[in-house]
Design a protein around this motif. Structure first.
Motif, mmCIF file in Angstrom:
data_model
loop_
_atom_site.group_PDB
_atom_site.id
_atom_site.type_symbol
_atom_site.label_atom_id
_atom_site.label_comp_id
_atom_site.label_asym_id
_atom_site.label_seq_id
_atom_site.Cartn_x
_atom_site.Cartn_y
_atom_site.Cartn_z
ATOM 1 N N PHE A 57 0.834 -1.205 0.000
ATOM 2 C CA PHE A 57 0.000 0.000 0.000
ATOM 3 C C PHE A 57 0.867 1.252 0.000
ATOM 4 O O PHE A 57 0.613 2.204 -0.738
ATOM 5 N N CYS A 58 1.902 1.231 0.845
ATOM 6 C CA CYS A 58 2.778 2.396 0.920
ATOM 7 C C CYS A 58 3.535 2.611 -0.383
ATOM 8 O O CYS A 58 3.752 3.747 -0.803
ATOM 9 N N ILE A 59 3.939 1.525 -1.008
ATOM 10 C CA ILE A 59 4.649 1.645 -2.287
ATOM 11 C C ILE A 59 3.745 2.275 -3.340
ATOM 12 O O ILE A 59 4.146 3.186 -4.073
ATOM 13 N N LEU A 60 2.485 1.813 -3.403
ATOM 14 C CA LEU A 60 1.537 2.368 -4.367
ATOM 15 C C LEU A 60 1.209 3.819 -4.046
ATOM 16 O O LEU A 60 1.152 4.675 -4.937
ATOM 17 N N ALA A 61 0.990 4.101 -2.753
ATOM 18 C CA ALA A 61 0.682 5.474 -2.345
ATOM 19 C C ALA A 61 1.855 6.393 -2.633
ATOM 20 O O ALA A 61 1.685 7.524 -3.102
ATOM 21 N N ASP A 62 3.054 5.884 -2.373
ATOM 22 C CA ASP A 62 4.260 6.669 -2.610
ATOM 23 C C ASP A 62 4.384 7.024 -4.089
ATOM 24 O O ASP A 62 4.651 8.172 -4.453
ATOM 25 N N ASP A 63 4.161 6.038 -4.957
ATOM 26 C CA ASP A 63 4.254 6.280 -6.398
ATOM 27 C C ASP A 63 3.191 7.267 -6.866
ATOM 28 O O ASP A 63 3.453 8.139 -7.701
ATOM 29 N N LEU A 64 1.964 7.122 -6.321
ATOM 30 C CA LEU A 64 0.875 8.015 -6.711
ATOM 31 C C LEU A 64 1.162 9.449 -6.281
ATOM 32 O O LEU A 64 1.009 10.395 -7.062
ATOM 33 N N ILE A 65 1.594 9.601 -5.040
ATOM 34 C CA ILE A 65 1.871 10.941 -4.525
ATOM 35 C C ILE A 65 3.038 11.574 -5.273
ATOM 36 O O ILE A 65 3.010 12.760 -5.615
ATOM 37 N N LYS A 66 4.067 10.770 -5.544
ATOM 38 C CA LYS A 66 5.222 11.307 -6.263
ATOM 39 C C LYS A 66 4.826 11.862 -7.626
ATOM 40 O O LYS A 66 5.353 12.881 -8.071
ATOM 41 N N SER A 67 3.894 11.192 -8.280
ATOM 42 C CA SER A 67 3.509 11.626 -9.625
ATOM 43 C C SER A 67 2.789 12.964 -9.617
ATOM 44 O O SER A 67 2.771 13.668 -10.629
ATOM 45 N N GLU A 68 2.195 13.330 -8.468
ATOM 46 C CA GLU A 68 1.427 14.573 -8.396
ATOM 47 C C GLU A 68 1.923 15.501 -7.291
ATOM 48 O O GLU A 68 1.239 16.453 -6.930
ATOM 49 N N ILE A 69 3.107 15.233 -6.760
ATOM 50 C CA ILE A 69 3.544 15.923 -5.549
ATOM 51 C C ILE A 69 3.648 17.426 -5.721
ATOM 52 O O ILE A 69 3.442 18.193 -4.778
ATOM 53 N N TYR A 70 3.952 17.885 -6.922
ATOM 54 C CA TYR A 70 4.107 19.319 -7.133
ATOM 55 C C TYR A 70 2.869 19.959 -7.760
ATOM 56 O O TYR A 70 2.932 21.102 -8.218
ATOM 57 N N SER A 71 1.760 19.221 -7.757
ATOM 58 C CA SER A 71 0.510 19.813 -8.236
ATOM 59 C C SER A 71 0.001 20.813 -7.206
ATOM 60 O O SER A 71 0.315 20.726 -6.014
ATOM 61 N N ASP A 72 -0.793 21.769 -7.649
ATOM 62 C CA ASP A 72 -1.324 22.786 -6.738
ATOM 63 C C ASP A 72 -2.151 22.154 -5.624
ATOM 64 O O ASP A 72 -2.083 22.588 -4.466
ATOM 65 N N TYR A 73 -2.921 21.114 -5.962
ATOM 66 C CA TYR A 73 -3.793 20.495 -4.957
ATOM 67 C C TYR A 73 -2.970 19.833 -3.853
ATOM 68 O O TYR A 73 -3.223 20.046 -2.664
#
Length: 234
Positions: A57-73
């Motif tokens: 779960f953490c690996i998937l969450a980490d990858d998801l967050i990394k892909s959008e980490i610099y988005s405004d949201y």
């Protein structure tokens, strides 16, 4: 803040260190900060989402967050996104990350000499790194060390980073004046023994009886009582 008019100390824990540095660098007209004691602070950033783990779960969450980490949201709603610094995406980090690039004076056309003047006015800066820290990636970020731009290795020691050599925030000036103390302790993230606490931290808090201390361990809630402010986790 009359109670702090003669100055105060800051003890920062983890990301609370960045809040404490923000107080030092950004606040106009506040009382002086004397000693800044940092335990496990991600001063140069971190290259992984903190406090998750190694499960699927953490690996998937980490990858998801990394892909959008610099988005405004994400920048507006996830506190650690303000200091996540991926060395393979520096241009995006400098453009979109809302907090750490400003705190570290990293953007050439926006460097603020006032931040440098305020930070270099500290009497002492104590940087404590935990030898077995698995939360901060790399652990050397506690000493302002980090990866080179564009790669995840090798780790660049603090005195070889541009932040230090070009003295963006006054760290070099503090160090050359003998006011930076690099301390390495055993244990994991924020792990410190009572004996090390008494030996390393307490002396910087008791030198001046009139100087108050502020503890900054977390990020969300402020509680003031008897001139001591604690920022705690929710």
């Amino acid at each position: 803040m009359k109670a702090l008019s003669k100055g105060y100390n800051i003890v920062g824990l983890s990301q609370g260190n960045l809040i404490g540095r923000g107080v030092v660098e950004f606040c106009d007209g506040g009382p002086p900060v004397k000693n800044f004691i940092s335990l496990g602070g991600p001063h140069a950033g971190t290259a992984s989402v903190p406090l998750c783990g190694s499960g699927i779960f953490c690996i998937l969450a980490d990858d998801l967050i990394k892909s959008e980490i610099y988005s405004d949201y994400v920048q507006a709603h996830l506190a650690p996104s303000g200091y996540l610094k991926f060395p393979n995406d520096i241009p995006h980090y400098l453009e979109k990350c809302r907090f750490l690039p400003k705190l570290n004076n990293e953007i050439p056309e926006k460097r603020n000499t006032t931040y440098k003047e305020r930070f270099s006015s500290l009497h002492n800066l104590v940087l404590i790194m935990s030898e077995n820290d698995k939360v901060l990636i790399p652990k050397e970020t506690s000493w302002f060390g980090y990866y080179p731009d564009g790669a995840f290795k090798p780790i660049v020691p603090v005195r070889q980073t541009k932040l230090y050599t070009e003295d963006w925030i006054g760290l070099k000036a503090l160090d050359e004046a003998g006011r930076v103390h690099f301390v390495n302790v055993s244990g994991g993230h924020l792990g410190i023994s009572k004996s090390d606490l008494k030996r390393i931290i307490v002396p910087f808090l008791v030198d001046e009886a009139s100087v108050k201390s502020i503890v900054m361990p977390g990020c969300l809630d402020f509680h003031a009582q008897s001139h001591k402010i604690t920022i705690g986790n929710k």
